[in-house]
Design a protein around this motif. Sequence first.
Motif, PDB file in Angstrom:
ATOM      1  N   ALA A  18       0.815  -1.372  -0.044  1.00 13.70           N
ATOM      2  CA  ALA A  18       0.232  -0.032   0.132  1.00 13.70           C
ATOM      3  C   ALA A  18       0.854   1.085  -0.107  1.00 13.70           C
ATOM      4  O   ALA A  18       0.560   2.295  -0.762  1.00 13.70           O
ATOM      5  N   ILE A  19       2.134   1.241   0.674  1.00 15.68           N
ATOM      6  CA  ILE A  19       2.971   2.345   0.905  1.00 15.68           C
ATOM      7  C   ILE A  19       3.507   2.749  -0.665  1.00 15.68           C
ATOM      8  O   ILE A  19       3.637   3.790  -0.947  1.00 15.68           O
ATOM      9  N   ARG A  20       4.093   1.423  -1.274  1.00 12.04           N
ATOM     10  CA  ARG A  20       4.341   1.439  -2.614  1.00 12.04           C
ATOM     11  C   ARG A  20       3.534   2.132  -3.547  1.00 12.04           C
ATOM     12  O   ARG A  20       3.825   2.904  -4.252  1.00 12.04           O
ATOM     13  N   MET A  21       2.155   1.608  -3.562  1.00 11.72           N
ATOM     14  CA  MET A  21       1.159   1.978  -4.449  1.00 11.72           C
ATOM     15  C   MET A  21       0.965   3.404  -4.499  1.00 11.72           C
ATOM     16  O   MET A  21       0.896   4.478  -5.244  1.00 11.72           O
ATOM     17  N   TRP A  22       0.625   3.901  -2.962  1.00 16.97           N
ATOM     18  CA  TRP A  22       0.410   5.488  -2.773  1.00 16.97           C
ATOM     19  C   TRP A  22       1.706   6.533  -3.307  1.00 16.97           C
ATOM     20  O   TRP A  22       1.556   7.248  -3.844  1.00 16.97           O
ATOM     21  N   ARG A  23       2.873   5.639  -3.063  1.00 21.18           N
ATOM     22  CA  ARG A  23       4.259   6.444  -3.507  1.00 21.18           C
ATOM     23  C   ARG A  23       4.233   6.701  -4.958  1.00 21.18           C
ATOM     24  O   ARG A  23       4.486   7.738  -5.456  1.00 21.18           O
ATOM     25  N   ARG A  24       3.929   5.600  -5.709  1.00 22.97           N
ATOM     26  CA  ARG A  24       4.009   5.597  -7.058  1.00 22.97           C
ATOM     27  C   ARG A  24       2.899   6.353  -7.717  1.00 22.97           C
ATOM     28  O   ARG A  24       2.872   7.136  -8.614  1.00 22.97           O
ATOM     29  N   ALA A  25       1.659   6.401  -6.992  1.00 25.09           N
ATOM     30  CA  ALA A  25       0.633   7.258  -7.427  1.00 25.09           C
ATOM     31  C   ALA A  25       0.944   8.725  -7.413  1.00 25.09           C
ATOM     32  O   ALA A  25       0.410   9.678  -8.140  1.00 25.09           O
ATOM     33  N   ARG A  26       1.491   8.970  -6.117  1.00 28.28           N
ATOM     34  CA  ARG A  26       1.993  10.430  -6.148  1.00 28.28           C
ATOM     35  C   ARG A  26       3.353  10.840  -6.948  1.00 28.28           C
ATOM     36  O   ARG A  26       3.854  12.074  -6.901  1.00 28.28           O
ATOM     37  N   ARG A  27       3.923   9.706  -7.642  1.00 27.28           N
ATOM     38  CA  ARG A  27       5.142   9.956  -8.559  1.00 27.28           C
ATOM     39  C   ARG A  27       6.187  10.512  -7.524  1.00 27.28           C
ATOM     40  O   ARG A  27       6.934  11.677  -8.015  1.00 27.28           O
ATOM     41  N   ILE A  28       6.326   9.910  -6.310  1.00 25.88           N
ATOM     42  CA  ILE A  28       7.529  10.353  -5.560  1.00 25.88           C
ATOM     43  C   ILE A  28       8.537   9.018  -5.509  1.00 25.88           C
ATOM     44  O   ILE A  28       8.110   7.911  -5.362  1.00 25.88           O
ATOM     45  N   SER A  29       9.781   9.415  -5.804  1.00 25.78           N
ATOM     46  CA  SER A  29      10.765   8.148  -5.743  1.00 25.78           C
ATOM     47  C   SER A  29      11.200   7.757  -4.215  1.00 25.78           C
ATOM     48  O   SER A  29      10.696   8.289  -3.255  1.00 25.78           O
ATOM     49  N   GLN A  30      11.498   6.580  -4.045  1.00 24.47           N
ATOM     50  CA  GLN A  30      11.921   5.959  -2.785  1.00 24.47           C
ATOM     51  C   GLN A  30      12.829   7.084  -2.172  1.00 24.47           C
ATOM     52  O   GLN A  30      12.521   7.137  -0.939  1.00 24.47           O
ATOM     53  N   GLN A  31      13.930   7.441  -2.924  1.00 22.83           N
ATOM     54  CA  GLN A  31      14.813   8.211  -2.240  1.00 22.83           C
ATOM     55  C   GLN A  31      14.185   9.620  -1.891  1.00 22.83           C
ATOM     56  O   GLN A  31      14.351   9.937  -0.562  1.00 22.83           O
ATOM     57  N   ALA A  32      13.329  10.096  -2.437  1.00 22.16           N
ATOM     58  CA  ALA A  32      12.639  11.578  -1.920  1.00 22.16           C
ATOM     59  C   ALA A  32      11.626  11.227  -0.677  1.00 22.16           C
ATOM     60  O   ALA A  32      12.041  12.086   0.108  1.00 22.16           O
ATOM     61  N   LEU A  33      11.023  10.198  -0.850  1.00 25.12           N
ATOM     62  CA  LEU A  33      10.100   9.781   0.468  1.00 25.12           C
ATOM     63  C   LEU A  33      10.907   9.480   1.472  1.00 25.12           C
ATOM     64  O   LEU A  33      10.745   9.885   2.781  1.00 25.12           O
ATOM     65  N   ALA A  34      12.201   8.592   1.512  1.00 22.46           N
ATOM     66  CA  ALA A  34      12.869   8.474   2.578  1.00 22.46           C
ATOM     67  C   ALA A  34      13.554   9.518   3.056  1.00 22.46           C
ATOM     68  O   ALA A  34      13.491   9.729   4.287  1.00 22.46           O
ATOM     69  N   ARG A  35      13.993  10.642   2.269  1.00 23.14           N
ATOM     70  CA  ARG A  35      14.670  11.670   2.705  1.00 23.14           C
ATOM     71  C   ARG A  35      13.828  12.554   3.762  1.00 23.14           C
ATOM     72  O   ARG A  35      14.085  12.903   4.572  1.00 23.14           O
ATOM     73  N   THR A  36      12.442  12.673   3.055  1.00 24.42           N
ATOM     74  CA  THR A  36      11.650  13.572   3.730  1.00 24.42           C
ATOM     75  C   THR A  36      11.007  12.886   5.185  1.00 24.42           C
ATOM     76  O   THR A  36      10.827  13.661   5.983  1.00 24.42           O
ATOM     77  N   CYS A  37      10.965  11.548   4.990  1.00 22.06           N
ATOM     78  CA  CYS A  37      10.877  10.833   6.491  1.00 22.06           C
ATOM     79  C   CYS A  37      11.910  10.567   7.367  1.00 22.06           C
ATOM     80  O   CYS A  37      11.847  10.138   8.361  1.00 22.06           O
ATOM     81  N   GLY A  38      13.227  10.939   6.799  1.00 20.33           N
ATOM     82  CA  GLY A  38      14.347  10.615   7.808  1.00 20.33           C
ATOM     83  C   GLY A  38      14.892   9.278   7.905  1.00 20.33           C
ATOM     84  O   GLY A  38      15.476   8.695   8.886  1.00 20.33           O
ATOM     85  N   VAL A  39      14.664   8.555   6.806  1.00 26.63           N
ATOM     86  CA  VAL A  39      15.414   7.337   6.507  1.00 26.63           C
ATOM     87  C   VAL A  39      16.060   7.100   5.541  1.00 26.63           C
ATOM     88  O   VAL A  39      15.859   7.801   4.619  1.00 26.63           O
TER      89      VAL A  39
END
Length: 131
Positions: A18-39
């Motif tokens: 579900a996290i991957r699906m939402w991330r892809r739907a928002r067109r956010i890379s793993q790296q960008a989401l991780a950076r924003t979340c502090g991981v």
Amino acid sequence: MARTVKSTDAADLALGRAIRMWRRARRISQQALARTCGVTFQQLRKYETATDRISISRLARIAETLRCPCRDIVRFLDLDADAAPPPHPVTLQGMTADRLELLLLYVELDPDQLAQAEAFVRARTGDDPKV
């Protein structure tokens, strides 16, 4: 000291998908989401593949970044991935995360790809639009 083997829970797998699906739907890379979340992006990948479990505070941070409520991410946790398709008309209730992800990919198709996808699905299901 004996090392215990972690088992992957079906709910953890569903949450990661579900996290991957939402991330892809928002067109956010793993790296960008991780950076924003502090991981690291490697840690986010572990969350998405259920290699590591995710804390509720981290999930809240991910949901905030993805601009969706946590409840929208976890709504599929009680669904069986092998469940029968929902009755028509298709609603989000009863739809697995994998099927919703496929639906999100479908709406991104250009007109030519859409026509090819429609023809493929109709051929597979035996649905003739001319009838």
